[in-house]
Design an enzyme around this catalytic site. Structure first.
Site, short mmCIF file in Angstrom:
data_model
loop_
_atom_site.label_atom_id
_atom_site.label_comp_id
_atom_site.label_asym_id
_atom_site.label_seq_id
_atom_site.Cartn_x
_atom_site.Cartn_y
_atom_site.Cartn_z
N TRP A 319 0.85 -1.17 0.01
CA TRP A 319 0.02 -0.05 0.08
C TRP A 319 1.15 1.35 0.05
O TRP A 319 0.57 2.18 -0.76
CB TRP A 319 -0.87 -0.05 1.00
CG TRP A 319 -1.83 1.28 1.45
CD1 TRP A 319 -3.07 1.43 1.05
CD2 TRP A 319 -1.40 2.48 2.07
NE1 TRP A 319 -3.64 2.64 1.24
CE2 TRP A 319 -2.64 3.36 1.72
CE3 TRP A 319 -0.26 3.03 2.81
CZ2 TRP A 319 -2.66 4.66 2.61
CZ3 TRP A 319 -0.54 4.23 3.23
CH2 TRP A 319 -1.46 4.96 2.98
N HIS A 320 2.08 1.23 0.49
CA HIS A 320 2.89 2.27 0.79
C HIS A 320 3.51 2.88 -0.57
O HIS A 320 4.22 3.92 -0.70
CB HIS A 320 3.92 2.19 1.97
CG HIS A 320 3.09 2.42 3.13
ND1 HIS A 320 2.52 1.45 3.98
CD2 HIS A 320 3.17 3.51 4.04
CE1 HIS A 320 2.04 1.96 5.20
NE2 HIS A 320 2.59 3.36 5.25
N GLY A 321 3.82 1.75 -1.25
CA GLY A 321 4.59 2.02 -2.85
C GLY A 321 4.62 0.90 -3.46
O GLY A 321 4.86 -0.04 -2.99
#
Length: 471
Positions: A319-321
């Site tokens: 989700w963060h990248g």
């Protein structure tokens, strides 16, 4: 446009407040706030505001269908459409390039890599609209009949760019019935000023000190230099993100909204488990309620529970990248959460708490190495340096100079990580048992001084990044 910019502080926000409070009733106020929120988003993403509106339309319509055909196949189909479209948009814009690059690396096909620019805040508003459809299907909230109110929920500028991730159920009543009180507005100003101070006076300074070391030649970094630079980055990302959350919560209060807390002093955590109860609370609770529990949570025995932890933390990292370092960061925490679940928490509970805090801080700092370096070779190089492998000695003159020149700042940053607010409130109460007049006077003075110092800092500096914009 970021909250910690002069154009927001002295341009957009004052105009926004004036137009909002001049509106004659709540319906008009909602329309004004919705339009201003879309303009706020369009300031940075004039094209992708269309994507934001499209996402809102998709889930508003699917919410209506879910409610209309409740218990029938059409309801399930509408929920499936919401999930597929939302995650499809997120996958297309955020992960398609990463996926094709890895396919090319494995197969050697040489497929063209998509070059989409990442729409600001897509990870946040996608989860918000998706959670609405799921909650309507589960019967956890009533369907929203007004598209204006729903679009306001999706686009609210205080939390649009970087959260906290709102659940529709948490503010459903506030969309149609809220009011701003003098006490609430005053509390909102104080909370906003606190967040602005975190961002401008701590996060920006920490980042300006950490970036030259972390982005420079690692061959010159010593063991203590490695730990010190990552500690500075830990200050930057915490005060950057929690400062933004504070500003979002404060802005919400000024417009009569109550947002949930997103941070609870994460750097006093004694374990990975404790850290994730305190860090980015809205994200971890989202994955708990919409992924971990539906997978079975901890109800189906230890092997299934451990599998679920791995899945959730793989997704948390992703989700963060769209990069392997974020996936490794998520799996790094998954490993320690599993160890703590199986035996380590029992050990930590039996030893003095100081050892738990040392373990927690060491774990968090190592985790930030994975988070910072998208280049895995540099990531593992830094990890090696921190443990004496390939380091330029145990310490070095440059690190010592930076540390001693900025020792007051480091002390202030450490103290700001601690829950000292209760002690301050206790001291105020001892001085003034009724606390009212003293509290009000201190708040006004605090806000004015902090705003002045932050403004002076922003005028005199060009370094003002916001880390979570890229997520």
């Amino acid at each position: 446009m970021v909250f910690s910019s002069l154009i927001f502080l002295f341009g957009f926000f004052p105009i926004c407040l004036a137009l909002y409070f001049l509106a004659p009733n709540l319906k008009v106020k909602n329309i004004v706030l919705m339009i201003l929120s879309l303009l706020f988003y369009a300031w940075g993403e004039p094209v992708w505001v269309i994507l934001l509106i499209f996402s809102a339309i998709v889930d508003f319509v699917n919410g209506q269908l879910i409610d209309k055909y409740r218990g029938q196949w059409q309801s399930k189909a509408a929920l499936l459409a919401s999930v597929v479209i939302n995650l499809g948009l997120l996958a297309t814009f955020k992960y398609s390039g990463f996926l094709v690059e890895n396919i090319n690396a494995i197969t050697g096909l040489g497929l063209p890599v998509p070059g989409f620019s990442l729409p600001i805040g897509i990870s946040f508003y996608t989860f918000q609209t998706l959670s609405y459809s799921i909650d309507v299907y589960r019967g956890n909230t009533q369907v929203q009949k007004s598209f204006t109110n729903f679009l306001l929920f999706v686009s609210l500028f205080p939390q649009l760019i970087a959260g906290p991730i709102l659940r529709y159920a948490d503010i459903a009543k506030q969309l149609s019935d809220r009011r701003t009180t003098l006490k609430g507005f005053s509390a909102g100003i104080t909370r906003f000023a606190c967040g602005l101070g975190k961002k401008v006076l701590i996060a920006n300074v920490a980042g300006s000190l950490a970036t030259p070391i972390l982005d420079g030649d690692l061959s010159s970094v010593s063991v203590l230099g490695g730990w010190f630079s990552i500690m500075l980055y830990a200050f930057q990302i915490y005060f950057d993100f929690s400062g933004y959350s504070d500003m979002a919560i404060g802005l919400g209060k000024m417009f009569g909204f109550d947002y949930g807390e997103n941070f609870n002093y994460p750097y006093i955590a004694r374990s990975a488990t404790d850290f994730w109860r305190r860090w980015h609370i809205s994200l971890s609770s989202f994955f708990r309620d919409y992924v971990y529990i539906p997978l079975g949570g901890n109800r189906r025995g230890l092997p299934i529970q451990l599998r679920n932890i791995l899945i959730v933390w793989f997704l948390t990292g992703l989700w963060h990248g769209a990069s392997w370092n974020f996936i490794l960061w998520g799996l790094f925490y998954a490993v320690f959460l599993i160890l703590e679940k199986t035996f380590l928490l029992k050990v930590l509970d039996k030893i003095p708490s100081i050892f738990g805090h040392v373990y927690g801080i060491a774990l968090i700092l190592i985790g930030w190495v994975f988070f910072y370096f998208t280049d895995l070779s540099k990531c593992f190089r830094m990890l090696g340096i921190m443990f004496g492998i390939g380091a330029n000695g145990f310490t070095d003159a440059k690190t010592s100079l930076v540390f001693y020149n900025n020792l007051p700042f480091v002390i202030v940053a450490i103290l700001a990580c601690l829950p000292l607010k209760k002690l301050v409130r206790y001291g105020i109460h001892r001085l003034d048992p009724k606390s009212g007049k003293l509290n009000m006077g201190l708040s006004i003075g605090y806000n004015m001084v902090l705003l002045f110092i932050c403004t002076a800092s922003l005028v005199g500096s060009t370094y003002n990044p916001f880390l979570y914009f890229r997520f």
